[in-house]
Scaffold this active site. Sequence first.
Site, PDB file in Angstrom:
ATOM      1  N   PRO A  68      25.126  14.711  48.535  1.00  0.00           N
ATOM      2  CA  PRO A  68      25.150  13.288  48.866  1.00  0.00           C
ATOM      3  C   PRO A  68      25.897  13.028  50.178  1.00  0.00           C
ATOM      4  CG  PRO A  68      26.863  13.758  47.263  1.00  0.00           C
ATOM      5  CD  PRO A  68      26.106  15.048  47.479  1.00  0.00           C
ATOM      6  N   GLY A  69      25.395  12.103  50.945  1.00  0.00           N
ATOM      7  CA  GLY A  69      26.090  11.690  52.170  1.00  0.00           C
ATOM      8  C   GLY A  69      26.343  10.198  52.115  1.00  0.00           C
ATOM      9  N   ARG A  70      25.238   9.450  52.238  1.00  0.00           N
ATOM     10  CA  ARG A  70      25.334   7.991  52.349  1.00  0.00           C
ATOM     11  C   ARG A  70      26.045   7.345  51.157  1.00  0.00           C
ATOM     12  NH1 ARG A  70      21.257   5.289  55.259  1.00  0.00           N
ATOM     13  NH2 ARG A  70      19.943   7.104  54.869  1.00  0.00           N
ATOM     14  N   TYR A  92      15.741   2.459  63.095  1.00  0.00           N
ATOM     15  CA  TYR A  92      14.961   2.302  61.854  1.00  0.00           C
ATOM     16  C   TYR A  92      14.695   0.851  61.495  1.00  0.00           C
ATOM     17  CZ  TYR A  92      17.475   6.776  61.222  1.00  0.00           C
ATOM     18  OH  TYR A  92      18.051   7.997  61.385  1.00  0.00           O
ATOM     19  N   CYS A 112      21.431  -1.780  78.137  1.00  0.00           N
ATOM     20  CA  CYS A 112      20.300  -2.375  78.858  1.00  0.00           C
ATOM     21  C   CYS A 112      18.966  -1.996  78.236  1.00  0.00           C
ATOM     22  CB  CYS A 112      20.365  -1.945  80.315  1.00  0.00           C
ATOM     23  SG  CYS A 112      21.905  -2.498  81.020  1.00  0.00           S
ATOM     24  N   GLU A 113      18.753  -2.434  77.020  1.00  0.00           N
ATOM     25  CA  GLU A 113      17.472  -2.252  76.332  1.00  0.00           C
ATOM     26  C   GLU A 113      17.306  -3.442  75.400  1.00  0.00           C
ATOM     27  OE1 GLU A 113      15.890   1.225  75.006  1.00  0.00           O
ATOM     28  OE2 GLU A 113      17.304   2.570  75.998  1.00  0.00           O
TER      29      GLU A 113
HETATM   30  N1  LLP Z   1      20.650  17.118  52.362  1.00  0.00           N
HETATM   31  C1  LLP Z   1      19.755  17.265  53.356  1.00  0.00           C
HETATM   32  C2  LLP Z   1      19.039  18.537  53.466  1.00  0.00           C
HETATM   33  C3  LLP Z   1      19.516  16.209  54.245  1.00  0.00           C
HETATM   34  O1  LLP Z   1      18.609  16.364  55.213  1.00  0.00           O
HETATM   35  C4  LLP Z   1      20.230  14.997  54.106  1.00  0.00           C
HETATM   36  C5  LLP Z   1      20.010  13.890  55.033  1.00  0.00           C
HETATM   37  C6  LLP Z   1      21.170  14.892  53.071  1.00  0.00           C
HETATM   38  C7  LLP Z   1      21.349  15.977  52.208  1.00  0.00           C
HETATM   39  C8  LLP Z   1      21.994  13.660  52.837  1.00  0.00           C
HETATM   40  O2  LLP Z   1      21.224  12.570  52.514  1.00  0.00           O
HETATM   41  P1  LLP Z   1      21.909  11.216  52.018  1.00  0.00           P
HETATM   42  O3  LLP Z   1      22.548  11.491  50.683  1.00  0.00           O
HETATM   43  O4  LLP Z   1      22.908  10.784  53.021  1.00  0.00           O
HETATM   44  O5  LLP Z   1      20.767  10.296  51.918  1.00  0.00           O
HETATM   45  N2  LLP Z   1      20.130   8.927  59.963  1.00  0.00           N
HETATM   46  C9  LLP Z   1      19.454   8.408  58.789  1.00  0.00           C
HETATM   47  C10 LLP Z   1      19.589   9.329  57.603  1.00  0.00           C
HETATM   48  C11 LLP Z   1      19.141  10.731  57.872  1.00  0.00           C
HETATM   49  C12 LLP Z   1      19.260  11.635  56.686  1.00  0.00           C
HETATM   50  C13 LLP Z   1      19.007  13.044  57.065  1.00  0.00           C
HETATM   51  N3  LLP Z   1      19.199  13.957  56.013  1.00  0.00           N
HETATM   52  C14 LLP Z   1      19.955   7.017  58.487  1.00  0.00           C
HETATM   53  O6  LLP Z   1      20.810   6.529  59.213  1.00  0.00           O
HETATM   54  O7  LLP Z   1      19.475   6.377  57.564  1.00  0.00           O
END
Ligand code: LLP
Length: 422
Positions: free
Chosen positions: A277-279, A319, A347-348
């Site tokens: 998990p990240g987000r 996005y 500037c966009e």
């Molecule tokens: N594992 C892999 C292999 C991934 O590619 C990603 C995210 C994660 C875990 C974590 O995903 P999460 O739990 O955060 O959804 N920049 C974009 C999000 C890109 C996600 C890329 N991969 C945004 O701002 O929405």
Amino acid sequence: MDHFDYRGDDLFCEGVSLARIAEELGTPTYVYSQATLKRHYGVFDKALAAVPHLICFSVKANSNGAVLRTLARMGAGADIVSGGELMRALRAGIPASRIVFSGVGKREDEIAAALKQKILLFNVESTSELRTIARVAEELQCKAPVALRVNPDVDPGTHPYIATGLRKSKFGIPLHHAREVYEQALGFSSLEVRGIDCHIGSQLTSVGPLVESVGHVVELAQDLLARGVNLSYLDIGGGLGIRYSDETPPTPDDYGAAVVTLLKQFGQLPLTVITEPGRVIAGNAGVLLTRVLYRKSNEQKEFLVVDAAMNDLLRPSLYGSFHGIQPVRRPGERVELELVDVVGPVCESGDFLAQERPMPPVAEGALLAVMSAGAYGWSMSSNYNSRLRAAEVLVSEDRHALVRCREEVADLWRHERDAPWL
Ligand code: LLP
């Protein structure tokens, strides 16, 4: 739940007023709540308590050392996608034995660095990569622990740029080729086949696609185990969404319950579940603090020009993402809302943080908090327009610390060199 609330009319992060942080450290500045980070990690961890598991925080979401260290102290591992993220995770105290390395384009030097550190797993995305890892491991006279990242061709129902588990995407090995590639992997004496992996996308707002994809992968895992493949890890990726405006993503509890129920249907499997998990950990644990520089209007629109821009927070431009924006000083009750575009100095025309957003009237000089900016905020920032990347601050109760200084002008050309003929 987060820890950004009004006390009286002032927006606070835990026990520290955002106005005070802006006074002291300037803007634009990212502010993270340590209590929120810990809470989210704890809730996620508890949701999977019924199965052996390891939570590998996805470093790309927020790679600040203080954020990583906070999670490291809670026992988190890391999901990394580059040599840089490897070193960041290790520096923050995340043991190599809890690091998994994903991504379609791992370079040989990055593979070698990860092997020397003895990471837990490489999530392998192609047969070419498999061969390269095997060769590098052989050269280093060690065994590389690998899992295959399987692409289950499931539509995660998210923005196309962050959907990764569709047949047409660059990620993973198609499910129907996976058995063949496992056979190949087993043929390399320098590889140790340890797991299976999938990740179908990010900001997922329903649990269905996740469960469907995990179902496919567990079926394959069961089959491989039956054939005597010594799998120990089932990596189900990240992707759980958060609420930016009116989304209703599954809670970590819903997610955990769905995963546990699914796994139980397969009986006793000798697998430790890895999640990435990240987000869901960092997103609502951070805001981007910015100041209104100017108000301007034309026949069509009312603009708030702020000192943060697409280089600081790219998500709205890239996005079309929604981020709530709250005034740091709450206006009086019953004010009439106006429709404004909140734009930056870049500037966009694509440089906006919000478009046609109903907001209470905000004066020049006022501070705004761009909400839910703790994931994919600073980590996606750049120096475009030669803007200095923002400062980062960590708050814990009534303390706050500058955990990354605002860049200085000299940082802009620190890595440039003169051409001898100029
Ligand atoms: N594992 C892999 C292999 C991934 O590619 C990603 C995210 C994660 C875990 C974590 O995903 P999460 O739990 O955060 O959804 N920049 C974009 C999000 C890109 C996600 C890329 N991969 C945004 O701002 O929405």
